[in-house]
Design an enzyme around this catalytic site. Structure first.
Site, PDB file in Angstrom:
ATOM      1  N   ASP A  68     -28.066  30.984  31.187  1.00 23.68           N
ATOM      2  CA  ASP A  68     -29.001  32.484  30.797  1.00 23.68           C
ATOM      3  C   ASP A  68     -28.765  33.667  31.675  1.00 23.68           C
ATOM      4  OD1 ASP A  68     -30.705  31.274  32.729  1.00 23.68           O
ATOM      5  OD2 ASP A  68     -32.534  31.726  31.587  1.00 23.68           O
ATOM      6  N   ARG A  70     -39.851  28.932  26.029  1.00 26.61           N
ATOM      7  CA  ARG A  70     -40.647  30.172  25.962  1.00 26.61           C
ATOM      8  C   ARG A  70     -40.025  31.182  24.890  1.00 26.61           C
ATOM      9  NH1 ARG A  70     -40.292  30.872  32.255  1.00 26.61           N
ATOM     10  NH2 ARG A  70     -38.832  29.451  31.836  1.00 26.61           N
ATOM     11  N   GLN A  92     -25.655  16.267  26.789  1.00 28.15           N
ATOM     12  CA  GLN A  92     -27.014  15.824  27.524  1.00 28.15           C
ATOM     13  C   GLN A  92     -27.733  15.507  26.357  1.00 28.15           C
ATOM     14  OE1 GLN A  92     -29.348  18.575  29.614  1.00 28.15           O
ATOM     15  NE2 GLN A  92     -30.540  17.011  30.905  1.00 28.15           N
ATOM     16  N   ARG A 125     -15.555  48.747   2.943  1.00 26.14           N
ATOM     17  CA  ARG A 125     -15.784  47.259   3.605  1.00 26.14           C
ATOM     18  C   ARG A 125     -14.591  46.654   3.216  1.00 26.14           C
ATOM     19  NH1 ARG A 125     -18.449  43.888  -0.431  1.00 26.14           N
ATOM     20  NH2 ARG A 125     -18.484  45.069  -2.361  1.00 26.14           N
ATOM     21  N   TYR A 170     -17.008  53.985  -7.295  1.00 18.36           N
ATOM     22  CA  TYR A 170     -16.848  52.539  -6.669  1.00 18.36           C
ATOM     23  C   TYR A 170     -15.414  52.134  -6.874  1.00 18.36           C
ATOM     24  CZ  TYR A 170     -16.352  47.537  -6.381  1.00 18.36           C
ATOM     25  OH  TYR A 170     -15.912  46.309  -5.963  1.00 18.36           O
ATOM     26  N   LYS A 201     -14.093  48.928  -1.881  1.00 15.66           N
ATOM     27  CA  LYS A 201     -13.867  47.395  -1.454  1.00 15.66           C
ATOM     28  C   LYS A 201     -12.781  46.977  -1.518  1.00 15.66           C
ATOM     29  CE  LYS A 201     -13.699  43.716  -3.597  1.00 15.66           C
ATOM     30  NZ  LYS A 201     -13.665  42.886  -4.369  1.00 15.66           N
ATOM     31  N   ALA A 205     -11.935  63.303 -18.649  1.00 15.74           N
ATOM     32  CA  ALA A 205     -13.119  63.153 -18.163  1.00 15.74           C
ATOM     33  C   ALA A 205     -14.086  62.481 -19.344  1.00 15.74           C
ATOM     34  CB  ALA A 205     -14.351  64.173 -17.899  1.00 15.74           C
ATOM     35  N   ASN A 248     -13.662  46.074 -11.946  1.00 15.68           N
ATOM     36  CA  ASN A 248     -12.642  45.235 -11.457  1.00 15.68           C
ATOM     37  C   ASN A 248     -13.126  43.554 -11.599  1.00 15.68           C
ATOM     38  OD1 ASN A 248     -14.874  45.331  -9.540  1.00 15.68           O
ATOM     39  ND2 ASN A 248     -13.664  44.675  -7.867  1.00 15.68           N
TER      40      ASN A 248
HETATM   41  C1  UD1 Z   1     -34.822  27.344  36.542  1.00 15.82           C
HETATM   42  C2  UD1 Z   1     -34.914  26.608  38.014  1.00 15.82           C
HETATM   43  C3  UD1 Z   1     -36.008  27.843  38.931  1.00 15.82           C
HETATM   44  C4  UD1 Z   1     -34.961  29.158  38.653  1.00 15.82           C
HETATM   45  C5  UD1 Z   1     -34.800  29.688  37.325  1.00 15.82           C
HETATM   46  C6  UD1 Z   1     -34.008  30.782  37.230  1.00 15.82           C
HETATM   47  C7  UD1 Z   1     -35.231  24.215  37.891  1.00 15.82           C
HETATM   48  C8  UD1 Z   1     -35.943  23.179  37.651  1.00 15.82           C
HETATM   49  N1  UD1 Z   1     -35.724  25.402  37.974  1.00 15.82           N
HETATM   50  O1  UD1 Z   1     -36.108  27.172  35.977  1.00 15.82           O
HETATM   51  O2  UD1 Z   1     -36.088  27.395  40.179  1.00 15.82           O
HETATM   52  O3  UD1 Z   1     -35.900  30.010  39.354  1.00 15.82           O
HETATM   53  O4  UD1 Z   1     -34.212  28.505  36.525  1.00 15.82           O
HETATM   54  O5  UD1 Z   1     -33.872  31.097  36.179  1.00 15.82           O
HETATM   55  O6  UD1 Z   1     -34.052  24.248  37.560  1.00 15.82           O
HETATM   56  N2  UD1 Z   1     -31.013  22.750  31.071  1.00 15.82           N
HETATM   57  C9  UD1 Z   1     -30.325  21.962  30.576  1.00 15.82           C
HETATM   58  N3  UD1 Z   1     -30.834  20.658  30.501  1.00 15.82           N
HETATM   59  C10 UD1 Z   1     -32.165  20.508  31.002  1.00 15.82           C
HETATM   60  C11 UD1 Z   1     -32.697  21.611  31.263  1.00 15.82           C
HETATM   61  C12 UD1 Z   1     -32.199  22.755  31.355  1.00 15.82           C
HETATM   62  O7  UD1 Z   1     -29.149  21.938  30.432  1.00 15.82           O
HETATM   63  O8  UD1 Z   1     -32.340  19.185  30.710  1.00 15.82           O
HETATM   64  C13 UD1 Z   1     -30.409  24.360  31.113  1.00 15.82           C
HETATM   65  C14 UD1 Z   1     -31.083  25.605  30.370  1.00 15.82           C
HETATM   66  O9  UD1 Z   1     -30.342  25.378  28.875  1.00 15.82           O
HETATM   67  C15 UD1 Z   1     -30.862  26.569  30.867  1.00 15.82           C
HETATM   68  C16 UD1 Z   1     -30.944  26.313  32.510  1.00 15.82           C
HETATM   69  O10 UD1 Z   1     -30.764  24.827  32.468  1.00 15.82           O
HETATM   70  O11 UD1 Z   1     -29.827  27.309  30.695  1.00 15.82           O
HETATM   71  C17 UD1 Z   1     -32.232  26.464  33.005  1.00 15.82           C
HETATM   72  O12 UD1 Z   1     -33.121  26.076  32.532  1.00 15.82           O
HETATM   73  P1  UD1 Z   1     -34.497  26.722  32.073  1.00 15.82           P
HETATM   74  O13 UD1 Z   1     -35.519  26.180  31.301  1.00 15.82           O
HETATM   75  O14 UD1 Z   1     -34.214  28.273  31.999  1.00 15.82           O
HETATM   76  O15 UD1 Z   1     -35.152  26.801  33.827  1.00 15.82           O
HETATM   77  P2  UD1 Z   1     -36.233  27.593  34.327  1.00 15.82           P
HETATM   78  O16 UD1 Z   1     -37.578  26.657  34.133  1.00 15.82           O
HETATM   79  O17 UD1 Z   1     -36.186  28.975  34.061  1.00 15.82           O
HETATM   80 CA    CA Z   2     -34.612  30.407  33.188  1.00 15.98          CA
END
Ligand code: UD1
Ligand code: CA
Length: 457
Positions: A106, A18, A77, A334, A367, A352, A424, A387
């Site tokens: 997140d 998203r 993964q 900088r 400068y 610099k 100057a 320089n």
């Molecule tokens: C998930 C939960 C949901 C919750 C929400 C909160 C699931 C199925 N649903 O949904 O119930 O309310 O978080 O924010 O878990 N990730 C992986 N591997 C994957 C898929 C995702 O590591 O195959 C990681 C993503 O990078 C992320 C976390 O899992 O950090 C959650 O994934 P995200 O897609 O945000 O899940 P939501 O759909 O928001």
């Molecule tokens: Ca999420």
């Protein structure tokens, strides 16, 4: 002390569909730091246990970022088949712990107090698994937490019935499992759902069928809102800004308009600092007591001493400004430059890799690059260290108490001895001995009556 019975697994392999961007979601910055960094800092500072981050989508980038956290293990993964699949893949890692804390990547606002009491509550409940939930007026997109007679379970938004969607208690994406119980059910996840994914929250329902208790602990929305869209990212960034700015004001920093300044999470400010609208302070910047960062100044890894004044529109990067020094308006300092005590870099001045000694002044339109200026030097307007010959950079050394006349071109490498001066408009191509005046310009000749003669022609 790390709790050796607890493993912490952070899920960061997802794409963040998203966000509509190639950058993995967990690397999107809140202020100037990737959102994953906030969660890791909280977990590492409080020594929750051994930490692993699961990476996948654009995993190299996440792995590269994680190099600044050497104690964190990186797991892969390769195919992202859902959060449940993620935990399945990581099983060889978490098998060694008694308990496993699993966190979505997140959750930048999650505090260590909330995490600690969540883990405590889980232990007290004697549950096979606990999840953290919150109540929100905007539950769309989240898994709904349902509490039925058979126990707690989660239904994802996309799979939920209209009645279930009315539920305002949602899953935060933070879980503790007894690994022994988790081992029994994790292999039984199915992907027959709206997204064709293996959902980690389904483990909760599986626990119930196994006769293992599942528990849901409720915490505040403020810490648990996830980041799923660019709009949410901007909102989180603003919240993080507000909370940092409020925190600094409570410590005695004066902020004229709290909605108009930006301070990164790793910045340090002393009491009595004054921040004017449009000030941005990033990286590991430090601002000392009673210093003023004027309107539209941008600092990145800048170290300012006490009573430093940046009047307006000054950019300082990777440089130090010592006590009582002053810069601006419109100065750019900088790459490891240094402005000594009470020194001054004024209007349209660029420094610099240059150090300006105590009490020295570069007031206008100059400068100075790869240069060392001694103490109490005055650089006339429009002077330049030449320089660069197109291939290499060369140093300029300007001794104590030098008076460099306006519009002096110092062709490096060149040294001006202590107490020397330049006329100057000089182009200085040879070293100037101590105490001497360098005159490096054509002698002026006046042609009498020239204008009258031309008009007559
Ligand atoms: C998930 C939960 C949901 C919750 C929400 C909160 C699931 C199925 N649903 O949904 O119930 O309310 O978080 O924010 O878990 N990730 C992986 N591997 C994957 C898929 C995702 O590591 O195959 C990681 C993503 O990078 C992320 C976390 O899992 O950090 C959650 O994934 P995200 O897609 O945000 O899940 P939501 O759909 O928001
Ligand atoms: Ca999420």
């Amino acid at each position: 002390m790390p709790d050796s019975t607890l493993g912490v697994l952070i899920l960061a392999a997802g794409k963040g569909t998203r966000m509509k961007s190639a950058l993995p979601k967990v690397l999107f910055p809140i202020l100037d730091k990737p959102m994953l960094g906030y969660l890791l800092k909280t977990i590492l500072e409080d020594g929750f246990g051994d930490v692993a981050v699961l990476v996948g989508h654009e995993g190299e980038r996440v792995r590269d970022y994680l190099r600044i956290f050497p104690s964190v293990e990186v797991l892969w993964q390769e195919e992202q088949l859902g959060t449940g699949h993620a935990v399945q893949v990581a099983r060889p890692w978490w098998g060694r712990f008694r308990q496993l804390l699993v966190l979505n990547g997140d959750l930048p606002f999650l505090s260590s107090d909330t995490l600690k009491s969540f883990v405590q509550e889980h232990r007290g409940a004697g549950a096979g698994c606990s999840l953290l939930s919150f109540v929100t007026e905007r539950p769309d997109g989240y898994g709904r937490v349902l509490r039925g007679p058979e126990g707690v379970f989660v239904v994802e938004h996309k799979d939920a019935s209209p009645e279930q969607r009315l539920v305002r208690e949602v899953n935060a994406g933070c879980y503790v499992f007894a690994t022994e119980a988790l081992s029994r059910v994790i292999g039984r996840l199915k992907n027959r759902n709206a997204q064709g994914e293996y959902y980690l929250p389904d483990v909760v329902a599986l626990m119930n069928t196994e006769g293992l208790k599942a528990h849901a602990a409720v915490a505040g929305e403020d810490e648990l809102l996830g980041v799923n869209t660019q709009a949410e990212l901007a909102e989180m960034t603003r919240r993080m800004r507000d909370s940092l700015v409020q925190g600094w004001m409570a410590m005695g920093v004066r902020v004229m308009d709290p909605s108009a300044v930006w301070i990164g999470p790793d910045v340090k400010l002393a009491p009595g600092v004054c921040l004017m609208p449009g000030a941005q302070i990033w990286g590991n910047s430090v601002v000392g007591e009673n210093s003023t960062v004027g309107p539209c100044c941008i600092l990145r890894n800048a170290v300012l001493g006490r009573e430093v004044t940046l009047t307006a529109h000054v950019i300082v990067e990777d440089s130090e400004l010592r006590d009582g020094s002053k810069a601006g308006p419109f100065a750019y300092i900088r790459e490891g430059s240094l402005l000594g005590e009470r020194a001054f870099a004024g209007k349209f001045v660029e420094l610099k890799k240059t150090s300006v000694g105590k009490g020295s002044k570069v007031p206008h339109l100059s400068y100075m690059g790869d240069a060392v200026l001694g103490e109490d030097v005055n650089i006339g307007a429009g002077s330049v260290t030449c320089n660069y010959d197109g291939k290499n950079k060369f140093p300029t050394k300007i001794g104590d108490r030098c008076f460099v006349g306006s519009d002096t071109m110092m062709v490096a490498p060149v040294t001006l001895g202590d107490d020397s001066a330049t006329a100057a408009g000089s182009t200085v191509t040879a070293d100037v001995p101590e105490g001497a005046l360098a005159v490096g310009r054509a002698r002026q000749k006046n042609i009498e009556g020239w204008t009258r003669a031309r008009r007559r022609r």
